[in-house]
Design a protein around this motif. Structure first.
Motif, PDB file in Angstrom:
ATOM      1  N   UNK A   1       0.864  -1.187   0.000  1.00  0.00           N
ATOM      2  CA  UNK A   1       0.000   0.000   0.000  1.00  0.00           C
ATOM      3  C   UNK A   1       0.898   1.234   0.000  1.00  0.00           C
ATOM      4  N   UNK A   2       0.538   2.227  -0.784  1.00  0.00           N
ATOM      5  CA  UNK A   2       1.319   3.455  -0.776  1.00  0.00           C
ATOM      6  C   UNK A   2       1.033   4.312  -1.992  1.00  0.00           C
ATOM      7  N   UNK A   3       1.552   5.538  -2.007  1.00  0.00           N
ATOM      8  CA  UNK A   3       1.284   6.456  -3.119  1.00  0.00           C
ATOM      9  C   UNK A   3       1.977   6.071  -4.413  1.00  0.00           C
ATOM     10  N   UNK A   4       2.838   5.061  -4.367  1.00  0.00           N
ATOM     11  CA  UNK A   4       3.510   4.577  -5.575  1.00  0.00           C
ATOM     12  C   UNK A   4       2.770   3.417  -6.226  1.00  0.00           C
ATOM     13  N   UNK A   5       1.686   2.930  -5.606  1.00  0.00           N
ATOM     14  CA  UNK A   5       0.925   1.807  -6.170  1.00  0.00           C
ATOM     15  C   UNK A   5       0.048   2.312  -7.306  1.00  0.00           C
ATOM     16  N   UNK A   6       0.060   1.577  -8.409  1.00  0.00           N
ATOM     17  CA  UNK A   6      -0.629   1.970  -9.641  1.00  0.00           C
ATOM     18  C   UNK A   6      -2.084   2.365  -9.405  1.00  0.00           C
ATOM     19  N   UNK A   7      -2.619   3.115 -10.359  1.00  0.00           N
ATOM     20  CA  UNK A   7      -4.044   3.446 -10.313  1.00  0.00           C
ATOM     21  C   UNK A   7      -4.890   2.258 -10.752  1.00  0.00           C
TER      22      UNK A   7
ATOM     23  N   UNK B   1      -7.433  -3.768  -3.763  1.00  0.00           N
ATOM     24  CA  UNK B   1      -8.611  -3.673  -2.898  1.00  0.00           C
ATOM     25  C   UNK B   1      -9.177  -2.255  -2.937  1.00  0.00           C
ATOM     26  N   UNK B   2     -10.428  -2.071  -2.508  1.00  0.00           N
ATOM     27  CA  UNK B   2     -11.018  -0.725  -2.510  1.00  0.00           C
ATOM     28  C   UNK B   2     -10.221   0.291  -1.689  1.00  0.00           C
ATOM     29  N   UNK B   3      -9.501  -0.180  -0.664  1.00  0.00           N
ATOM     30  CA  UNK B   3      -8.709   0.750   0.140  1.00  0.00           C
ATOM     31  C   UNK B   3      -7.249   0.807  -0.306  1.00  0.00           C
ATOM     32  N   UNK B   4      -6.956   0.258  -1.510  1.00  0.00           N
ATOM     33  CA  UNK B   4      -5.653   0.492  -2.127  1.00  0.00           C
ATOM     34  C   UNK B   4      -4.560  -0.514  -1.848  1.00  0.00           C
ATOM     35  N   UNK B   5      -4.882  -1.663  -1.241  1.00  0.00           N
ATOM     36  CA  UNK B   5      -3.851  -2.683  -1.009  1.00  0.00           C
ATOM     37  C   UNK B   5      -3.691  -3.542  -2.253  1.00  0.00           C
TER      38      UNK B   5
ATOM     39  N   UNK C   1     -11.919  -5.408 -14.164  1.00  0.00           N
ATOM     40  CA  UNK C   1     -12.012  -6.695 -13.474  1.00  0.00           C
ATOM     41  C   UNK C   1     -10.641  -7.174 -13.024  1.00  0.00           C
ATOM     42  N   UNK C   2      -9.646  -7.045 -13.908  1.00  0.00           N
ATOM     43  CA  UNK C   2      -8.279  -7.444 -13.544  1.00  0.00           C
ATOM     44  C   UNK C   2      -7.752  -6.559 -12.419  1.00  0.00           C
ATOM     45  N   UNK C   3      -8.121  -5.279 -12.440  1.00  0.00           N
ATOM     46  CA  UNK C   3      -7.704  -4.360 -11.373  1.00  0.00           C
ATOM     47  C   UNK C   3      -8.321  -4.777 -10.046  1.00  0.00           C
ATOM     48  N   UNK C   4      -9.614  -5.071 -10.052  1.00  0.00           N
ATOM     49  CA  UNK C   4     -10.313  -5.447  -8.822  1.00  0.00           C
ATOM     50  C   UNK C   4      -9.765  -6.745  -8.237  1.00  0.00           C
TER      51      UNK C   4
END
Length: 495
Positions: free
Chosen positions: A348-354, A368-372, A361-364
């Motif tokens: 988790x962090x500001x360097x993790x992709x959008x 996670x919704x909270x960015x992990x 679907x692949x992103x989900x």
């Protein structure tokens, strides 16, 4: 400036240190003033082709100045840069161009044949001659389009060892915070001379070496990888900093000139991209070099873990989390794994992709919704919080109910003097479910029985492969990762 993204970096550096050398390629040198002027000309060319904010511009070619000019020029107009893997076949490149929706393809002379086959896949194709002609007639008037940190800066396609490549959409903020993470972990200076011979179309070479060096006002020496030339280039240019994947560092240490090579200028070497065999680390430490390793992935821009200089005695560890990145090791229930117990690495962090470009679907599935971010990598944390990367979850061999991590077995095999390279895959077994098979590239003659005997007493017996086969070479991605799927196809149950 209204441009708060990486496209503004050349302008900001040119006003601070215009006459410093920024880029060295072959016998040519470009100052920051010249790099910014070229990037500005590219920006005007792209505008003339109809490129506006968020339009995608692709680049196909080796490490050379035009790559960086296109990157920064695209950033100046608010576009999105798409570096292409030069090792891909034409159909794979066509897929990426279509998936990203690129409107312009700039390519080097080395890839004319590929590019000609891709003309139907992208509206505008600029070969080297056309590129230089358009730049010569282009304006140098300043370009300052509004760009926010949350805008997408680049789409970097994963190596696609399983299935189609996915494009990790990295924002300007992702790259900004990744650069900060790197500069906290590695004390890069304004006089840094960075050798860049790992391909810049991969995230580590670009975001861990090139961009931090240019931000600090150092110089980047662009080249392709050759073990002997690496040693001569370090001596000739007094290189202070370089990155490589384990296979690159192994090849350099095996070069004929290694024993007498002048490495006195080198301040820092960093290694990543795949689990680093202990023998690689100690080979460089024995030369008195600061040999560091880290762990990351395209989806995290890539910084996640780093083993810093003061901790380099913890051979084999990927370190602790980078300053602005949080890392956990979780068990199957999603709880924190206890020290010494394997689990999946999540970040988790500001360097993790959008997210993955155009693939919700692949992103989900990984974010996670909270960015992990779920990495799919297995690690063990010790009592002090240092992580040891074991393997990919999908590569773990389950034998008689026990987990075998191929990277652990490979690490020990690498210590045998006859082993130049190796990989371990799983094979079906009627009694144990799965057993290991070692594929070995020999440095000198050796029999399978000798290699298996070498492993005995060095690792638990259930981890020792049940068979050994020999190969001339092992398939790897351009980033140095073993292509386990190709190895299973060639040497696995259906071979």
């Amino acid at each position: 400036m209204r441009n708060n993204g990486i496209g503004s970096w050349t302008a900001r550096r040119a006003r601070m240190s215009p006459d410093r050398v920024a880029v060295v390629h072959g016998g040519e040198r470009s100052t920051y003033r010249e790099l910014h002027e070229r990037a500005t000309r590219v920006a005007h060319v792209l505008t003339g082709l109809g490129v506006t904010g968020n339009d995608r511009v692709a680049y196909l070619g080796p490490n050379e100045p035009a790559f960086l000019e296109t990157l920064f020029g695209t950033g100046l107009v608010g576009g999105i840069f798409v570096p292409l893997n030069t090792r891909l076949a034409t159909p794979e490149l066509a897929y990426i161009l279509a998936d990203s929706g690129a409107s312009v393809l700039v390519h080097a002379p080395t890839h004319t044949e590929h590019a000609e086959s891709l003309r139907d896949a992208v509206p505008h194709v600029l070969d080297h001659v056309t590129y230089e002609r358009l730049l010569a007639g282009s304006s140098t008037e300043p370009v300052d389009e509004p760009v926010d940190q949350d805008d997408i800066a680049m789409i970097m396609y994963t190596s696609g060892t399983t299935g189609r490549s996915k494009g990790a959409a990295l924002s300007h903020a992702n790259i900004h915070w990744n650069t900060v993470n790197l500069l906290i972990d590695v004390d890069l200076a304004g006089d840094e001379v960075t050798l860049v011979n790992a391909p810049m179309f991969h995230v580590a070479a670009l975001n861990q070496t090139v961009l931090p060096t240019l931000l600090k006002g150092g110089r980047v020496v662009l080249d392709s990888f050759d073990p002997a030339r690496t040693l001569s280039t370090i001596a000739e240019h007094r290189v202070t900093y370089l990155f490589g994947v384990p296979a690159m560092f192994q090849a350099v240490a095996a070069a004929a000139d290694w024993p007498g090579a002048d490495l006195s200028s080198v301040r820092t070497m960093i290694c990543g991209g795949a689990p680093v065999p202990e023998k690689v680390i100690t080979t460089y430490q024995e030369r008195g070099l600061v040999f560091l390793q880290g762990y990351g992935l395209t989806e995290s821009s890539p910084s996640a873990l780093f083993l810093r200089a003061a901790e380099s005695d913890r051979v084999g560890s990927a370190g602790t989390p980078c300053f602005f990145t949080d890392v956990r090791v979780i068990d199957a229930d999603g709880d924190d794994a206890r020290p010494g117990e394997p689990g999946e690495v999540i970040l988790h962090g500001p360097n993790v992709m959008t997210g993955y470009w155009g693939k919700p679907d692949a992103t989900a599935a990984v974010l996670s919704p909270d960015g992990w971010l779920r990495t799919g990598d297995v690690a063990i944390a010790d009592e002090d919080g240092f992580l040891y990367i074991r393997d990919r979850i999908k590569d773990v061999i389950i034998s008689g109910g026990e987990n075998i991590y191929p990277a652990e077995v490979e690490d020990v095999l690498h210590k045998h003097p006859a082993v130049a390279d190796c990989a371990v895959i799983g094979m079906p077994d009627g009694r144990w479910g799965e057993v290991g098979r070692a594929i070995v590239v020999r440095r000198e003659p050796v029999e399978p029985a000798e290699l298996l005997a070498f492993l005995d007493n060095r690792i638990a017996r259930y981890k020792i492969p049940k068979s050994v086969v020999f190969a001339e070479t092992l398939p790897r991605t351009a980033s140095g990762k073993l292509r386990k799927s190709a190895l299973r196809e060639e040497y696995g149950e259906n071979a």
